[in-house]
Design a protein around this motif. Sequence first.
Motif, PDB file in Angstrom:
ATOM      1  N   PRO A 163     -53.001 -34.780  19.355  1.00  0.00           N
ATOM      2  CA  PRO A 163     -53.546 -35.050  20.448  1.00  0.00           C
ATOM      3  C   PRO A 163     -54.336 -36.873  20.935  1.00  0.00           C
ATOM      4  CG  PRO A 163     -54.762 -32.876  20.479  1.00  0.00           C
ATOM      5  CD  PRO A 163     -54.358 -33.561  18.989  1.00  0.00           C
ATOM      6  N   GLN A 164     -54.962 -36.917  19.946  1.00  0.00           N
ATOM      7  CA  GLN A 164     -55.485 -38.745  19.994  1.00  0.00           C
ATOM      8  C   GLN A 164     -54.592 -39.444  19.434  1.00  0.00           C
ATOM      9  OE1 GLN A 164     -58.320 -39.001  21.688  1.00  0.00           O
ATOM     10  NE2 GLN A 164     -58.586 -36.286  21.119  1.00  0.00           N
ATOM     11  N   ALA A 165     -53.470 -39.765  18.449  1.00  0.00           N
ATOM     12  CA  ALA A 165     -52.161 -40.194  18.469  1.00  0.00           C
ATOM     13  C   ALA A 165     -51.383 -39.375  18.139  1.00  0.00           C
ATOM     14  CB  ALA A 165     -52.874 -40.885  17.268  1.00  0.00           C
ATOM     15  N   PRO A 166     -50.669 -39.700  19.703  1.00  0.00           N
ATOM     16  CA  PRO A 166     -48.865 -38.161  18.836  1.00  0.00           C
ATOM     17  C   PRO A 166     -48.377 -38.788  18.714  1.00  0.00           C
ATOM     18  CG  PRO A 166     -50.212 -38.824  21.396  1.00  0.00           C
ATOM     19  CD  PRO A 166     -51.250 -39.492  20.714  1.00  0.00           C
ATOM     20  N   PHE A 167     -48.210 -40.429  18.078  1.00  0.00           N
ATOM     21  CA  PHE A 167     -47.122 -41.050  17.805  1.00  0.00           C
ATOM     22  C   PHE A 167     -47.197 -40.800  16.335  1.00  0.00           C
ATOM     23  CE2 PHE A 167     -44.838 -42.058  21.376  1.00  0.00           C
ATOM     24  CZ  PHE A 167     -44.636 -41.381  22.458  1.00  0.00           C
ATOM     25  N   ALA A 168     -48.703 -41.079  15.309  1.00  0.00           N
ATOM     26  CA  ALA A 168     -48.575 -40.889  14.936  1.00  0.00           C
ATOM     27  C   ALA A 168     -47.592 -40.942  13.859  1.00  0.00           C
ATOM     28  CB  ALA A 168     -50.690 -39.981  14.142  1.00  0.00           C
ATOM     29  N   GLY A 169     -47.389 -41.570  12.509  1.00  0.00           N
ATOM     30  CA  GLY A 169     -46.482 -40.922  11.999  1.00  0.00           C
ATOM     31  C   GLY A 169     -44.905 -41.149  11.884  1.00  0.00           C
ATOM     32  N   ARG A 170     -44.971 -41.961  13.277  1.00  0.00           N
ATOM     33  CA  ARG A 170     -43.548 -41.876  13.675  1.00  0.00           C
ATOM     34  C   ARG A 170     -43.117 -43.405  13.889  1.00  0.00           C
ATOM     35  NH1 ARG A 170     -40.589 -37.321  13.956  1.00  0.00           N
ATOM     36  NH2 ARG A 170     -42.373 -36.088  15.031  1.00  0.00           N
ATOM     37  N   ARG A 171     -42.284 -44.068  13.830  1.00  0.00           N
ATOM     38  CA  ARG A 171     -41.820 -45.604  13.113  1.00  0.00           C
ATOM     39  C   ARG A 171     -40.783 -45.556  14.291  1.00  0.00           C
ATOM     40  NH1 ARG A 171     -42.568 -49.209   9.654  1.00  0.00           N
ATOM     41  NH2 ARG A 171     -40.861 -50.231   8.773  1.00  0.00           N
ATOM     42  N   ILE A 172     -41.128 -46.919  15.587  1.00  0.00           N
ATOM     43  CA  ILE A 172     -39.938 -47.253  16.370  1.00  0.00           C
ATOM     44  C   ILE A 172     -39.965 -48.482  16.239  1.00  0.00           C
ATOM     45  CG2 ILE A 172     -39.703 -46.970  18.704  1.00  0.00           C
ATOM     46  CD1 ILE A 172     -41.669 -44.588  18.727  1.00  0.00           C
ATOM     47  N   VAL A 225     -33.396 -51.833   8.415  1.00  0.00           N
ATOM     48  CA  VAL A 225     -34.335 -51.069   9.382  1.00  0.00           C
ATOM     49  C   VAL A 225     -34.072 -50.178   9.991  1.00  0.00           C
ATOM     50  CG1 VAL A 225     -35.697 -51.552  11.670  1.00  0.00           C
ATOM     51  CG2 VAL A 225     -35.413 -53.919  10.319  1.00  0.00           C
ATOM     52  N   LEU A 226     -32.611 -49.882  10.219  1.00  0.00           N
ATOM     53  CA  LEU A 226     -31.896 -48.899  11.413  1.00  0.00           C
ATOM     54  C   LEU A 226     -32.310 -47.746   9.936  1.00  0.00           C
ATOM     55  CD1 LEU A 226     -28.636 -50.088  12.384  1.00  0.00           C
ATOM     56  CD2 LEU A 226     -31.527 -49.443  13.606  1.00  0.00           C
ATOM     57  N   GLY A 227     -32.246 -47.153   8.997  1.00  0.00           N
ATOM     58  CA  GLY A 227     -32.385 -46.178   8.341  1.00  0.00           C
ATOM     59  C   GLY A 227     -34.175 -45.672   8.104  1.00  0.00           C
ATOM     60  N   GLU A 228     -35.198 -46.815   8.461  1.00  0.00           N
ATOM     61  CA  GLU A 228     -36.500 -46.427   7.897  1.00  0.00           C
ATOM     62  C   GLU A 228     -38.082 -45.907   9.617  1.00  0.00           C
ATOM     63  OE1 GLU A 228     -38.322 -50.130   7.348  1.00  0.00           O
ATOM     64  OE2 GLU A 228     -36.419 -50.867   5.462  1.00  0.00           O
ATOM     65  N   VAL A 229     -36.818 -45.435  10.793  1.00  0.00           N
ATOM     66  CA  VAL A 229     -37.773 -45.442  11.895  1.00  0.00           C
ATOM     67  C   VAL A 229     -36.759 -44.218  12.285  1.00  0.00           C
ATOM     68  CG1 VAL A 229     -37.066 -48.035  12.068  1.00  0.00           C
ATOM     69  CG2 VAL A 229     -35.210 -46.590  13.444  1.00  0.00           C
ATOM     70  N   GLY A 265     -23.909 -45.199  11.890  1.00  0.00           N
ATOM     71  CA  GLY A 265     -24.069 -44.981  10.406  1.00  0.00           C
ATOM     72  C   GLY A 265     -25.072 -44.656   9.904  1.00  0.00           C
ATOM     73  N   LEU A 266     -25.952 -46.333  10.246  1.00  0.00           N
ATOM     74  CA  LEU A 266     -26.895 -46.658   9.587  1.00  0.00           C
ATOM     75  C   LEU A 266     -28.364 -45.457  10.225  1.00  0.00           C
ATOM     76  CD1 LEU A 266     -26.620 -49.962   9.049  1.00  0.00           C
ATOM     77  CD2 LEU A 266     -26.339 -49.054   7.495  1.00  0.00           C
ATOM     78  N   LEU A 267     -28.436 -44.786  10.661  1.00  0.00           N
ATOM     79  CA  LEU A 267     -29.537 -44.345  11.407  1.00  0.00           C
ATOM     80  C   LEU A 267     -29.660 -43.071  11.053  1.00  0.00           C
ATOM     81  CD1 LEU A 267     -28.520 -45.234  15.350  1.00  0.00           C
ATOM     82  CD2 LEU A 267     -30.696 -45.471  14.160  1.00  0.00           C
ATOM     83  N   ARG A 268     -30.792 -43.000  10.702  1.00  0.00           N
ATOM     84  CA  ARG A 268     -31.763 -41.796  10.466  1.00  0.00           C
ATOM     85  C   ARG A 268     -30.619 -40.799  10.925  1.00  0.00           C
ATOM     86  NH1 ARG A 268     -38.079 -41.875   9.034  1.00  0.00           N
ATOM     87  NH2 ARG A 268     -38.083 -42.812   7.786  1.00  0.00           N
ATOM     88  N   ASP A 291     -23.571 -44.002  24.792  1.00  0.00           N
ATOM     89  CA  ASP A 291     -22.269 -42.578  25.039  1.00  0.00           C
ATOM     90  C   ASP A 291     -23.323 -41.532  24.343  1.00  0.00           C
ATOM     91  OD1 ASP A 291     -22.476 -43.968  27.852  1.00  0.00           O
ATOM     92  OD2 ASP A 291     -20.605 -44.484  26.792  1.00  0.00           O
ATOM     93  N   SER A 292     -23.508 -41.686  22.686  1.00  0.00           N
ATOM     94  CA  SER A 292     -23.367 -41.383  21.629  1.00  0.00           C
ATOM     95  C   SER A 292     -25.077 -39.239  21.977  1.00  0.00           C
ATOM     96  CB  SER A 292     -24.086 -41.728  20.118  1.00  0.00           C
ATOM     97  OG  SER A 292     -25.297 -42.692  20.109  1.00  0.00           O
ATOM     98  N   ALA A 293     -23.836 -39.165  21.226  1.00  0.00           N
ATOM     99  CA  ALA A 293     -25.583 -37.677  21.230  1.00  0.00           C
ATOM    100  C   ALA A 293     -26.705 -38.041  21.585  1.00  0.00           C
ATOM    101  CB  ALA A 293     -24.914 -36.891  20.189  1.00  0.00           C
ATOM    102  N   GLY A 294     -27.001 -39.295  20.148  1.00  0.00           N
ATOM    103  CA  GLY A 294     -28.513 -39.935  19.648  1.00  0.00           C
ATOM    104  C   GLY A 294     -28.904 -40.764  21.391  1.00  0.00           C
TER     105      GLY A 294
END
Length: 326
Positions: A163-172, A225-229, A265-268, A291-294
Amino acid sequence: MRHLLSAADLDAAGTTSLLDLGEEMALVQGRPVKKLPALRGRTIVNLFFEDSTRTRSSFELAGKWLSADVINISAKGSSVSKGESLRDTVLTVASMGVDAMVVRHMASGAPLQAARWFADLGLGVHVVNAGDGTHEHPTQALLDAFTLRRHFRAQEDGRPEDPQAPFAGRRIAVVGDITHSRVARSNVLLLATLGAQVVLVAPPTLLPAGVDGWPVEVRDDLDAVLGEVDAVMMLRVQRERMSGGYFPTPREYTVGYGLTRARLGLLRPGAAICHPGPMNRGLEISADAADSAGSLILDQVAAGVAVRMSVLYQLLGGADESGALR
Ligand code: CP
């Protein structure tokens, strides 16, 4: 919260409570009758000196769904076109007895300046920055955080949310025209507050002076970068703010920094695709990506109303210090 001028005005707890309140507002947004009486009798003016589709209409809906009286003033059609100054315009409108002013202006710092003039004259008008020049767009960053938090919560990857860092560990990754982007500046501040690692990806010509002091990693190879985020936030190329040659040709920009069909295709798997809009389809983002699913682009638009309801509600006295509805 007296005003919302910068994402730096928000700490992690304050942001979380605004996002939580936004979730409650989103329930109202989903009802057949979209109305809460919370701001009955309060008056909000949307003062837009620069064009807008999403921000202006969502602030108008947000105010109306909270039962406030809302009026919209654009530079075109107002006495600004006769040469009236910013100071005279905001003080004229404020003197009518408005409770909140939502300001978009092409000059960085205009909403802050308005707030200072109100303070000097003892006017209790709350100011919300709806985008000022290349400076900030804090409600955009809030709606982006709201959208991404929902997306991350829906992913069953077993990561608990702090709750203090809800995006901890997320890479954007925030990609493109950083120099001219108020969206990027507000997002860098708010995402860092929420504990995310932010990666800016741009050609050196589109990185602002001073970026070395920002809480970000800076890269120039989008493919790497795309495969890391966990999410990629594509920025509009703001050609109207460009006077020189920031990139050789639009085609070369797309080859280096566009989210093309091939790059999808490079995205996770499960990576989110965001764009604040308006999009230059075919330049910074392909139709296949948009317009993609993601793609969360329309979720961002929907979140704009809920989050702006939350901000107006909190500013105008509809919520207590914890953000709880009353
Ligand atoms: N994202 C955003 O600020 O869009 P508008 O310019 O349409 O308000």
